[in-house]
Design a protein around this motif. Structure first.
Motif, PDB file in Angstrom:
ATOM      1  N   LEU A   1       4.876 -74.177  91.329  1.00 12.29           N
ATOM      2  CA  LEU A   1       3.874 -74.692  90.405  1.00 12.29           C
ATOM      3  C   LEU A   1       3.978 -76.209  90.261  1.00 12.29           C
ATOM      4  O   LEU A   1       2.967 -76.899  90.193  1.00 12.29           O
ATOM      5  CB  LEU A   1       3.987 -74.016  89.042  1.00 12.29           C
ATOM      6  CG  LEU A   1       2.895 -74.380  88.037  1.00 12.29           C
ATOM      7  CD1 LEU A   1       1.504 -74.088  88.595  1.00 12.29           C
ATOM      8  CD2 LEU A   1       3.108 -73.645  86.735  1.00 12.29           C
TER       9      LEU A   1
ATOM     10  N   PHE B   1       0.427 -68.846  85.217  1.00 11.03           N
ATOM     11  CA  PHE B   1       0.996 -68.691  86.556  1.00 11.03           C
ATOM     12  C   PHE B   1       2.370 -68.043  86.514  1.00 11.03           C
ATOM     13  O   PHE B   1       2.661 -67.142  87.295  1.00 11.03           O
ATOM     14  CB  PHE B   1       1.072 -70.044  87.264  1.00 11.03           C
ATOM     15  CG  PHE B   1       1.525 -69.937  88.687  1.00 11.03           C
ATOM     16  CD1 PHE B   1       0.652 -69.505  89.670  1.00 11.03           C
ATOM     17  CD2 PHE B   1       2.814 -70.266  89.042  1.00 11.03           C
ATOM     18  CE1 PHE B   1       1.062 -69.392  90.990  1.00 11.03           C
ATOM     19  CE2 PHE B   1       3.236 -70.165  90.362  1.00 11.03           C
ATOM     20  CZ  PHE B   1       2.352 -69.726  91.335  1.00 11.03           C
TER      21      PHE B   1
ATOM     22  N   TYR C   1      -3.699 -68.532  87.752  1.00 14.46           N
ATOM     23  CA  TYR C   1      -3.851 -69.601  86.773  1.00 14.46           C
ATOM     24  C   TYR C   1      -5.259 -69.581  86.224  1.00 14.46           C
ATOM     25  O   TYR C   1      -6.210 -69.238  86.917  1.00 14.46           O
ATOM     26  CB  TYR C   1      -3.497 -70.982  87.326  1.00 14.46           C
ATOM     27  CG  TYR C   1      -3.894 -71.244  88.753  1.00 14.46           C
ATOM     28  CD1 TYR C   1      -2.952 -71.158  89.771  1.00 14.46           C
ATOM     29  CD2 TYR C   1      -5.187 -71.600  89.093  1.00 14.46           C
ATOM     30  CE1 TYR C   1      -3.298 -71.410  91.074  1.00 14.46           C
ATOM     31  CE2 TYR C   1      -5.532 -71.849  90.405  1.00 14.46           C
ATOM     32  CZ  TYR C   1      -4.585 -71.762  91.394  1.00 14.46           C
ATOM     33  OH  TYR C   1      -4.928 -71.996  92.696  1.00 14.46           O
TER      34      TYR C   1
END
Length: 103
Positions: free
Chosen positions: A58, A87, A93
């Motif tokens: 991420l 996420f 997301y």
């Protein structure tokens, strides 16, 4: 990218290279990357809030999704807090790509 010769760090290194090159070529638009089934750190290892691998992934993707190079006239599709919440809890997301509609 996941093989007996390439472990989780090698996969992250490859994703980092692709993410950096993508951000260089598309600095002024949000980009929404995805993880393929051969990119996972093992078979069916899905994200959770304690996964260092997914946290690293991420962090590589945040500049793309949040469009760190966008002009101020481009609205960010989501927030860093929402990315971390969504996420790391489910592998997706929440973003808004059409006004304020969260998808």
């Amino acid at each position: 990218m996941w093989t007996q010769y390439a472990g989780p760090q090698r996969v992250l290194d490859n994703i980092a290279e692709v993410s950096n090159q993508t951000h260089l070529r598309f600095p002024d638009i949000p980009v929404f990357p995805l993880v393929g089934n051969n990119d996972l750190p093992g078979h069916y290892v899905l994200p959770n809030s304690t996964s260092d691998w997914y946290k690293s992934l991420l962090s590589l993707w945040e500049p793309l999704i949040l469009c760190s190079g966008c002009p101020s006239s481009v609205e960010q599709p989501t927030t860093q807090a929402m990315l971390h919440e969504s996420f790391l809890q489910g592998g997706y997301y929440n973003v808004s790509i059409a006004g304020n509609n969260i998808t």
